[in-house]
Design a protein around this motif. Sequence first.
Motif, PDB file in Angstrom:
ATOM      1  N   GLU A   1       0.808  -1.229   0.000  1.00 44.85           N
ATOM      2  CA  GLU A   1       0.000   0.000   0.000  1.00 44.85           C
ATOM      3  C   GLU A   1       0.837   1.274   0.000  1.00 44.85           C
ATOM      4  OE1 GLU A   1      -2.714  -0.383   3.268  1.00 44.85           O
ATOM      5  OE2 GLU A   1      -3.746  -2.098   2.351  1.00 44.85           O
ATOM      6  N   GLU A   2       1.906   1.294   0.769  1.00 44.02           N
ATOM      7  CA  GLU A   2       2.693   2.519   0.914  1.00 44.02           C
ATOM      8  C   GLU A   2       3.869   2.610  -0.058  1.00 44.02           C
ATOM      9  OE1 GLU A   2       1.793   4.994   3.007  1.00 44.02           O
ATOM     10  OE2 GLU A   2       0.054   3.796   3.587  1.00 44.02           O
ATOM     11  N   LYS A   3       4.514   1.489  -0.304  1.00 41.06           N
ATOM     12  CA  LYS A   3       5.728   1.496  -1.128  1.00 41.06           C
ATOM     13  C   LYS A   3       5.469   1.004  -2.553  1.00 41.06           C
ATOM     14  CE  LYS A   3       8.510   2.766   2.200  1.00 41.06           C
ATOM     15  NZ  LYS A   3       9.383   3.924   2.154  1.00 41.06           N
ATOM     16  N   ARG A   4       4.296   0.437  -2.775  1.00 44.35           N
ATOM     17  CA  ARG A   4       3.955  -0.142  -4.081  1.00 44.35           C
ATOM     18  C   ARG A   4       4.983  -1.189  -4.518  1.00 44.35           C
ATOM     19  NH1 ARG A   4      -0.676   1.373  -3.035  1.00 44.35           N
ATOM     20  NH2 ARG A   4      -1.451   3.373  -3.701  1.00 44.35           N
ATOM     21  N   GLU A   5       5.456  -1.938  -3.553  1.00 47.52           N
ATOM     22  CA  GLU A   5       6.419  -3.012  -3.812  1.00 47.52           C
ATOM     23  C   GLU A   5       5.679  -4.335  -3.669  1.00 47.52           C
ATOM     24  OE1 GLU A   5       8.766  -5.525  -4.822  1.00 47.52           O
ATOM     25  OE2 GLU A   5       9.585  -3.511  -4.999  1.00 47.52           O
ATOM     26  N   TYR A   6       5.419  -4.977  -4.795  1.00 49.78           N
ATOM     27  CA  TYR A   6       4.599  -6.184  -4.797  1.00 49.78           C
ATOM     28  C   TYR A   6       5.422  -7.461  -4.902  1.00 49.78           C
ATOM     29  CZ  TYR A   6       1.217  -2.542  -5.796  1.00 49.78           C
ATOM     30  OH  TYR A   6       0.471  -1.401  -5.743  1.00 49.78           O
ATOM     31  N   ARG A   7       6.474  -7.441  -5.681  1.00 51.88           N
ATOM     32  CA  ARG A   7       7.243  -8.668  -5.930  1.00 51.88           C
ATOM     33  C   ARG A   7       7.936  -9.177  -4.675  1.00 51.88           C
ATOM     34  NH1 ARG A   7       8.711  -5.791 -10.966  1.00 51.88           N
ATOM     35  NH2 ARG A   7       7.440  -6.728 -12.601  1.00 51.88           N
ATOM     36  N   ILE A   8       8.714  -8.315  -4.051  1.00 48.95           N
ATOM     37  CA  ILE A   8       9.431  -8.742  -2.843  1.00 48.95           C
ATOM     38  C   ILE A   8       8.432  -8.993  -1.717  1.00 48.95           C
ATOM     39  CG2 ILE A   8      11.182  -8.140  -1.119  1.00 48.95           C
ATOM     40  CD1 ILE A   8      12.536  -6.438  -3.283  1.00 48.95           C
ATOM     41  N   ALA A   9       7.398  -8.165  -1.637  1.00 51.89           N
ATOM     42  CA  ALA A   9       6.381  -8.348  -0.596  1.00 51.89           C
ATOM     43  C   ALA A   9       5.736  -9.724  -0.699  1.00 51.89           C
ATOM     44  CB  ALA A   9       5.330  -7.249  -0.678  1.00 51.89           C
ATOM     45  N   ASP A  10       5.461 -10.159  -1.925  1.00 50.16           N
ATOM     46  CA  ASP A  10       4.849 -11.473  -2.120  1.00 50.16           C
ATOM     47  C   ASP A  10       5.795 -12.587  -1.683  1.00 50.16           C
ATOM     48  OD1 ASP A  10       2.711 -13.214  -3.157  1.00 50.16           O
ATOM     49  OD2 ASP A  10       4.204 -13.757  -4.676  1.00 50.16           O
ATOM     50  N   GLN A  11       7.059 -12.477  -2.046  1.00 56.22           N
ATOM     51  CA  GLN A  11       8.048 -13.479  -1.632  1.00 56.22           C
ATOM     52  C   GLN A  11       8.179 -13.517  -0.111  1.00 56.22           C
ATOM     53  OE1 GLN A  11       9.485 -15.703  -3.392  1.00 56.22           O
ATOM     54  NE2 GLN A  11       9.302 -14.992  -5.486  1.00 56.22           N
ATOM     55  N   LEU A  12       8.222 -12.333   0.493  1.00 50.83           N
ATOM     56  CA  LEU A  12       8.328 -12.231   1.950  1.00 50.83           C
ATOM     57  C   LEU A  12       7.106 -12.847   2.624  1.00 50.83           C
ATOM     58  CD1 LEU A  12       9.828 -11.064   4.464  1.00 50.83           C
ATOM     59  CD2 LEU A  12       8.448  -9.004   4.131  1.00 50.83           C
ATOM     60  N   PHE A  13       5.932 -12.561   2.091  1.00 50.24           N
ATOM     61  CA  PHE A  13       4.703 -13.111   2.659  1.00 50.24           C
ATOM     62  C   PHE A  13       4.725 -14.638   2.610  1.00 50.24           C
ATOM     63  CE2 PHE A  13       0.361 -14.644   2.442  1.00 50.24           C
ATOM     64  CZ  PHE A  13      -0.198 -14.041   3.549  1.00 50.24           C
ATOM     65  N   ARG A  14       5.110 -15.176   1.467  1.00 47.86           N
ATOM     66  CA  ARG A  14       5.118 -16.643   1.311  1.00 47.86           C
ATOM     67  C   ARG A  14       6.085 -17.312   2.278  1.00 47.86           C
ATOM     68  NH1 ARG A  14       2.966 -18.429  -3.830  1.00 47.86           N
ATOM     69  NH2 ARG A  14       2.250 -16.635  -5.023  1.00 47.86           N
ATOM     70  N   SER A  15       7.311 -16.812   2.330  1.00 44.64           N
ATOM     71  CA  SER A  15       8.298 -17.461   3.202  1.00 44.64           C
ATOM     72  C   SER A  15       8.016 -17.179   4.676  1.00 44.64           C
ATOM     73  CB  SER A  15       9.718 -17.035   2.832  1.00 44.64           C
ATOM     74  OG  SER A  15       9.926 -15.660   3.055  1.00 44.64           O
ATOM     75  N   GLY A  16       7.634 -15.948   4.988  1.00 46.04           N
ATOM     76  CA  GLY A  16       7.418 -15.575   6.383  1.00 46.04           C
ATOM     77  C   GLY A  16       6.242 -16.262   7.045  1.00 46.04           C
ATOM     78  N   THR A  17       5.177 -16.494   6.289  1.00 42.42           N
ATOM     79  CA  THR A  17       4.017 -17.193   6.866  1.00 42.42           C
ATOM     80  C   THR A  17       4.171 -18.704   6.791  1.00 42.42           C
ATOM     81  OG1 THR A  17       2.779 -17.033   4.790  1.00 42.42           O
ATOM     82  CG2 THR A  17       2.426 -15.283   6.435  1.00 42.42           C
ATOM     83  N   SER A  18       5.038 -19.169   5.916  1.00 38.21           N
ATOM     84  CA  SER A  18       5.279 -20.602   5.787  1.00 38.21           C
ATOM     85  C   SER A  18       5.985 -21.181   7.010  1.00 38.21           C
ATOM     86  CB  SER A  18       6.096 -20.867   4.523  1.00 38.21           C
ATOM     87  OG  SER A  18       6.283 -22.240   4.330  1.00 38.21           O
ATOM     88  N   ILE A  19       6.702 -20.352   7.721  1.00 36.59           N
ATOM     89  CA  ILE A  19       7.402 -20.818   8.926  1.00 36.59           C
ATOM     90  C   ILE A  19       6.394 -21.433   9.896  1.00 36.59           C
ATOM     91  CG2 ILE A  19       8.796 -20.126  10.926  1.00 36.59           C
ATOM     92  CD1 ILE A  19       9.785 -17.740   9.115  1.00 36.59           C
ATOM     93  N   GLY A  20       5.373 -20.677  10.214  1.00 34.69           N
ATOM     94  CA  GLY A  20       4.358 -21.157  11.149  1.00 34.69           C
ATOM     95  C   GLY A  20       3.495 -22.265  10.572  1.00 34.69           C
ATOM     96  N   ALA A  21       3.206 -22.186   9.282  1.00 36.61           N
ATOM     97  CA  ALA A  21       2.376 -23.223   8.651  1.00 36.61           C
ATOM     98  C   ALA A  21       3.067 -24.581   8.733  1.00 36.61           C
ATOM     99  CB  ALA A  21       2.086 -22.846   7.204  1.00 36.61           C
ATOM    100  N   ASN A  22       4.360 -24.600   8.480  1.00 35.98           N
ATOM    101  CA  ASN A  22       5.084 -25.869   8.561  1.00 35.98           C
ATOM    102  C   ASN A  22       5.269 -26.344   9.995  1.00 35.98           C
ATOM    103  OD1 ASN A  22       5.949 -26.970   5.849  1.00 35.98           O
ATOM    104  ND2 ASN A  22       6.377 -24.796   5.634  1.00 35.98           N
ATOM    105  N   MET A  23       5.413 -25.414  10.934  1.00 34.07           N
ATOM    106  CA  MET A  23       5.461 -25.792  12.347  1.00 34.07           C
ATOM    107  C   MET A  23       4.138 -26.443  12.746  1.00 34.07           C
ATOM    108  SD  MET A  23       8.167 -25.398  14.184  1.00 34.07           S
ATOM    109  CE  MET A  23       7.400 -25.471  15.786  1.00 34.07           C
ATOM    110  N   SER A  24       3.048 -25.882  12.258  1.00 32.96           N
ATOM    111  CA  SER A  24       1.738 -26.431  12.552  1.00 32.96           C
ATOM    112  C   SER A  24       1.598 -27.841  11.974  1.00 32.96           C
ATOM    113  CB  SER A  24       0.653 -25.508  11.992  1.00 32.96           C
ATOM    114  OG  SER A  24      -0.617 -25.962  12.338  1.00 32.96           O
TER     115      SER A  24
END
Length: 113
Positions: A21-44
């Motif tokens: 929303e603020e930086k209009r950075e979509y590519r890195i944000a998407d990669q960060l979202f995938r890896s960052g939320t995957s940590i907990g998903a795999n722990m679960s």
Amino acid sequence: MEEKCLHFSVRIYNLTRFLNEEKREYRIADQLFRSGTSIGANMSEAQCAISHNDFIAKIYISLKECNETLYWLRLLYTTRLLVRDQFESIYADCEELKKLLTAITKTAKNKQP
């Protein structure tokens, strides 16, 4: 550990929302979202592992995703999309998760049947 991962996922969600929303950075944000939320998903997933080896594999995937997340955070800081305070806070949380995951992985490998 599950609560730490969930809290971290919320921080990642909020950060990626800010980046979009603020930086209009979509590519890195998407990669960060995938890896960052995957940590907990795999722990679960590891909580319901069908074997000791499956547990180790899921924890190790969490560790790899954590390491990838550290990379994306460093890239965001290096490209000045994050200021120092933003970076240091979330990076420290991710580093803590990495240390915990490393310890869990080592302990689990040592307890293999």
